[in-house]
Design an enzyme around this catalytic site. Structure first.
Site, PDB file in Angstrom:
ATOM      1  N   HIS A 194       0.765  -1.206   0.070  1.00  0.00           N
ATOM      2  CA  HIS A 194      -0.026  -0.129   0.237  1.00  0.00           C
ATOM      3  C   HIS A 194       0.833   1.271   0.124  1.00  0.00           C
ATOM      4  CE1 HIS A 194      -3.224  -2.747   0.968  1.00  0.00           C
ATOM      5  NE2 HIS A 194      -4.015  -2.030  -0.127  1.00  0.00           N
ATOM      6  N   CYS A 214     -10.032  -2.895 -10.318  1.00  0.00           N
ATOM      7  CA  CYS A 214      -9.540  -1.990  -9.566  1.00  0.00           C
ATOM      8  C   CYS A 214      -7.963  -2.325  -9.020  1.00  0.00           C
ATOM      9  CB  CYS A 214     -10.580  -1.074  -8.462  1.00  0.00           C
ATOM     10  SG  CYS A 214     -10.485  -2.415  -7.283  1.00  0.00           S
ATOM     11  N   ARG A 244      -9.930   4.254  -1.519  1.00  0.00           N
ATOM     12  CA  ARG A 244      -9.610   3.617  -0.107  1.00  0.00           C
ATOM     13  C   ARG A 244      -9.895   4.375   1.166  1.00  0.00           C
ATOM     14  NH1 ARG A 244      -5.581   1.492  -4.019  1.00  0.00           N
ATOM     15  NH2 ARG A 244      -5.371  -0.674  -3.942  1.00  0.00           N
ATOM     16  N   ASN A 280      -4.992  -7.307  -6.540  1.00  0.00           N
ATOM     17  CA  ASN A 280      -3.912  -7.232  -5.678  1.00  0.00           C
ATOM     18  C   ASN A 280      -4.152  -8.690  -4.906  1.00  0.00           C
ATOM     19  OD1 ASN A 280      -3.178  -5.048  -6.891  1.00  0.00           O
ATOM     20  ND2 ASN A 280      -4.090  -3.713  -5.301  1.00  0.00           N
ATOM     21  N   ARG A 326     -14.785   2.730  -1.018  1.00  0.00           N
ATOM     22  CA  ARG A 326     -14.923   1.429  -0.342  1.00  0.00           C
ATOM     23  C   ARG A 326     -14.983   1.464   1.099  1.00  0.00           C
ATOM     24  NH1 ARG A 326      -9.805  -2.265  -1.519  1.00  0.00           N
ATOM     25  NH2 ARG A 326      -8.720  -0.834  -0.247  1.00  0.00           N
ATOM     26  N   ARG A 349       1.400 -10.831  -0.698  1.00  0.00           N
ATOM     27  CA  ARG A 349       1.770  -9.592  -1.626  1.00  0.00           C
ATOM     28  C   ARG A 349       2.729  -8.758  -1.053  1.00  0.00           C
ATOM     29  NH1 ARG A 349      -3.916  -6.061  -1.470  1.00  0.00           N
ATOM     30  NH2 ARG A 349      -2.516  -4.409  -1.997  1.00  0.00           N
TER      31      ARG A 349
HETATM   32  C1  PEP Z   1      -7.034  -5.290  -4.560  1.00  0.00           C
HETATM   33  O1  PEP Z   1      -6.863  -5.979  -3.484  1.00  0.00           O
HETATM   34  O2  PEP Z   1      -6.689  -5.304  -5.713  1.00  0.00           O
HETATM   35  C2  PEP Z   1      -7.323  -3.807  -4.113  1.00  0.00           C
HETATM   36  C3  PEP Z   1      -7.817  -2.984  -4.990  1.00  0.00           C
HETATM   37  O3  PEP Z   1      -7.305  -3.537  -2.843  1.00  0.00           O
HETATM   38  P1  PEP Z   1      -6.215  -3.318  -1.801  1.00  0.00           P
HETATM   39  O4  PEP Z   1      -4.932  -3.173  -2.777  1.00  0.00           O
HETATM   40  O5  PEP Z   1      -6.448  -2.134  -1.058  1.00  0.00           O
HETATM   41  O6  PEP Z   1      -6.152  -4.398  -0.864  1.00  0.00           O
HETATM   42 MG    MG Z   2      -7.657  -5.710  -1.681  1.00  0.00          MG
END
Ligand code: PEP
Ligand code: MG
Length: 579
Positions: free
Chosen positions: A188, A501, A295, A453, A331, A464
Site C-alpha cells: 500500500h 481496480c 480506499r 492485488n 470502498r 503480496r
Molecule cells: C486489491 O486487492 O486489488 C485492491 C484494489 O484492494 P487493496 O489493494 O487496497 O487491497
Molecule cells: Mg484488496
C-alpha cells in the site's frame, strides 16, 4: 558512484539527497529523581515546544486538508494546556519525585481512562487525542526528535520499509522520492506513492545502507534504480531521460478530453484509484472519468482515532462535490493485514492477511461500520455515490452488508436526514470464494470490482507484502485471468457491470484481454489513466481475441466461436450505455 537496482514502484526521475528514516519506539520507565524541580522545567519546555509544533502543523494542514480538519491541532493545544492535565502531571512529579515523561504518561492514561468512560461519543473520541498529545510531550521531554516525517527540501526518503500510515503523512513538498530496502510494488505504501506521483523504488536490499545518509543521489523510478553520488555522465543521462519523459507526458496530456474507445468502437470507462481528498487533483489533472476506488481506510490511518461521522461526512462530501456528478466508488473500511492504525488493536494471528480484516472487522464492530455508512449516505446527496464492500466471500456477507446499509437508511429517514436513493452497492471480487460464487453474488450486488492485488495473493498463494516471493508473482497467470473472466460473465449474465481496480488494470499488455472479457471499467492510479487511454485507442477486435488465446483465457480452438458467445465480445454501445 553506487548503482543499486530495485523494483520500479512509481515513475519519475528525482535529483536529491538521501534522508534515512528510522522508526523509534517510545520507552518510558519509572525513575526516582533527586531534583523534581528539574523535571518540572523539562515539562514546561515540552509544553512550549509542543505548542509551537502544533501551531506550525495547523498552518501547514489548513492548506492540505482545510481549516475544519486542521482544527484538530488546536484541540491538541487546548489539551496540552488543560488545567486539570497540567496539575495532575505536576502533582505526580512532585509527590513521587519521578521523571517528567513518566508523570505525563500516568496523567494522560488517567485522563484517557476517564474520557473513555464518558457517555458522549465526542468526549470518548478525545482519548486518542490525549494519547497523541502525551506522545508529543514525552518526545520533547526525552529530547528525541520527531524522527519520522520531518524532512529537508528535496529529500529522498530511505527506509527499511514504509507503513501506509507513514506514507500517507509524507509532506510531498519536501519528500520528492521514496526508496526502501524491502517492500513490494503492490504494497500500500507503493500504491500510495504512485497515486501521489512520488517516484519510488522498493526492494533495494541491504545495499541501501545508512552510511549514505545525506549523500547526493538520483532516483530513476521508471527503471527502479538508485544512483548514489552519481558521476557527471549519469547526471547528464538522467537529465536527458527526464526531458524525454516530460515530452512523452505532454503527448499523453493531449489525450485529455478524449474517449476511451477502441479503433472499432468499444468504449470502456477509465477511473482513478485515490486514497483521499488530497489525490483528487491528480484524478482531475489526468482526466479521470470517475473515482473507481477510494480506499477510505487512509482516512482512518491518518487519524489518531477512528474518524467520527462528521469528519467522514465532510471528506466524502468534498470528493463527491469535486467530481461533479461523475461516479465515485467509495470502498468501506479495509483495515487489517498491512493497514493497521496504531489505535486499533486487532489480534489477527500469525497471518493477518488471512485473519480478521476488512469487512470482518466491520461485522465484528458494527458501530464502526454504521458510523461510516451514515457518513456515506449523508454525503450521497452531493454527487453520484457507489459504495463498495471489500473482502466479501459469499452472498450471505453481501446480504448482511446491504442490510446494515438499509438499517442506516431507515435511521436517517427517522431523523429526517436526506440521502440519495440511487446509491449503488457493489462487492469486491478479491478472493477465489467470491469468484466461485460470483453468479450468486451478482444477484445481490449492483456491480463488481475486481481487486486483483488480493485475488492474486489468495489465488497464487503468495504474500503480496513479501518481496522474497516476487519471482513467483505472475499477474498474467491464466488462473487469475480466467477468474476475472468468470466474474465478468457472472456479472453480465445478471445485467450487472464489472470493473477492475487492482494494479494489473494498468498493465497495458493486458488491456485487450480486459476489453475482450467485456470489463466495463478499469480503475488505476491517476498517472496511469492516459497511458491506458492511449492503449485502448490503438486496439481492434482482432487484437482482443488474439490476446485471450495468448494469455490462455480461452483455448485456440475457441477463438472463432468466441464472437458468437452471448457473454463474449460486447459491442461498444452496449458497454457504454450499461455503465
Ligand atoms: C486489491 O486487492 O486489488 C485492491 C484494489 O484492494 P487493496 O489493494 O487496497 O487491497
Ligand atoms: Mg484488496
Amino acid at each position: 558512484m553506487e548503482r543499486i537496482k530495485g523494483k520500479a514502484a512509481a515513475g519519475g526521475i528525482i535529483f536529491g539527497r538521501l534522508a534515512f528514516y528510522r522508526r523509534d519506539e517510545q520507552i518510558v520507565k519509572k525513575r526516582r529523581v533527586a531534583k523534581p524541580e528539574i523535571e518540572l522545567q523539562k515539562y514546561e519546555y515540552a509544553i512550549k515546544e509542543s505548542l509551537e509544533e502544533l501551531d506550525a502543523l495547523y498552518e501547514r494542514e489548513i492548506k492540505n486538508i482545510g481549516r475544519d480538519h486542521a482544527d484538530i491541532f488546536m484541540i491538541h493545544k487546548m489539551l496540552i494546556e488543560d488545567d486539570d492535565f497540567v496539575q495532575r502531571t505536576r502533582g505526580i512529579i512532585t509527590k513521587e519525585s519521578c521523571t517528567a515523561d513518566y508523570a505525563v504518561e500516568i496523567a494522560a492514561s488517567q485522563l484517557a481512562g476517564e474520557l473513555g468512560r464518558a457517555t458522549d461519543d465526542y468526549i470518548r473520541a478525545r482519548t486518542a487525542d490525549v494519547k497523541d498529545v502525551s506522545r508529543r510531550l514525552i518526545r520533547h521531554i526525552q529530547n528525541t526528535s520527531e524522527q519520522q516525517l520531518i524532512f529537508a527540501e528535496n529529500s529522498i526518503l530511505c527506509s527499511f520499509d514504509l507503513e501506509p500510515s507513514e506514507a500517507v503523512r509524507l509532506d510531498k513538498q519536501k519528500v520528492k522520492a521514496i526508496c526502501t530496502c524491502y517492500g513490494t510494488v503492490n504494497s500500500h505504501a507503493a500504491i500510495l506513492a504512485r497515486t501521489r506521483n512520488i517516484p519510488a523504488v522498493v526492494s533495494l536490499g541491504k545495499a541501501l545502507s545508512e552510511e549514505f545518509d545525506g549523500a547526493e543521489a538520483i532516483v530513476d523510478g521508471y527503471a527502479g534504480v538508485l544512483y548514489i553520488n552519481p558521476d557527471s555522465a549519469t547526471k547528464r543521462r538522467m537529465k536527458e531521460k527526464r526531458e524525454e519523459e516530460g515530452r512523452k507526458h505532454e503527448l499523453l496530456m493531449r489525450l485529455r478530453g478524449r474517449k476511451n474507445i477502441t479503433l472499432d468502437g468499444t468504449e470502456i470507462q477509465v477511473y482513478a484509484n485515490i486514497n483521499g481528498v488530497i489525490d483528487l487533483k491528480y484524478a482531475e489533472e489526468n482526466d479521470a472519468g470517475g473515482i473507481g476506488l477510494l480506499r477510505s481506510e487512509f482516512l482512518y490511518l491518518k487519524n489518531d482515532g477512528f474518524p467520527d461521522e462528521e469528519l467522514q461526512f465532510y471528506t466524502y462530501r468534498r470528493v463527491l462535490e469535486k467530481m461533479q456528478g461523475k461516479r465515485v466508488i467509495i470502498r468501506t473500511l479495509d483495515i487489517g493485514a498491512d493497514k493497521s492504525p496504531d489505535y486499533f488493536s486487532n489480534d489477527s494471528g500469525e497471518n493477518p492477511a488471512m485473519g480478521v480484516r476488512s469487512i470482518r472487522i466491520c461485522f465484528e464492530h458494527p458501530e464502526i461500520f454504521r458510523t461510516q455508512l451514515r457518513a456515506l449516505y449523508r454525503a450521497s446527496v452531493y454527487g453520484r455515490l457507489a459504495i463498495l464492500f471489500p473482502m466479501i466471500i459469499d452472498p450471505e456477507e453481501a446480504v448482511l452488508a446491504k442490510s446494515m446499509a438499509k438499517s442506516v437508511c431507515e435511521e436517517l429517514d427517522a431523523e429526517g436526514i436526506p440521502y440519495s436513493h440511487n446509491v449503488e452497492l457493489g462487492v469486491m471480487i478479491e478472493t477465489p470464494a467470491a469468484v466461485m460464487l460470483s453468479d450468486e453474488l451478482a444477484r445481490e450486488a449492483d456491480f463488481f470490482s475486481v481487486g486483483t492485488n488480493d485475488l492474486e495473493q489468495y489465488t497464487l498463494a503468495l504474500d503480496r507484502q513479501n518481496s522474497m516471493f516476487d519471482k513467483y508473482c505472475r499477474p498474467h497467470h491464466k488462473a487469475l485471468l480466467r477468474m476475472i473472466k468468470v466474474s465478468a460473465d457472472s456479472a453480465h449474465r445478471h445485467g450487472k457491470w464489472i470493473g477492475v481496480c487492482g494494479e494489473i488494470g494498468a498493465y497495458t499488455e493486458l488491456t485487450e484481454v480486459f476489453l475482450a472479457m467485456g470489463i466495463d471499467e478499469i480503475s488505476v492510479s491517476p498517472n496511469q489513466i492516459l497511458p491506458l487511454r492511449r492503449k485502448i485507442r490503438s486496439l481492434t477486435i482482432a487484437d482482443r481475441l488474439d490476446s485471450l488465446v495468448k494469455y490462455g483465457v480461452i483455448r485456440p480452438e475457441q477463438r472463432d466461436d468466441y464472437l458468437s458467445l452471448s457473454d463474449g465480445i460486447r459491442p461498444a454501445s452496449k458497454n457504454a450505455q450499461k455503465i
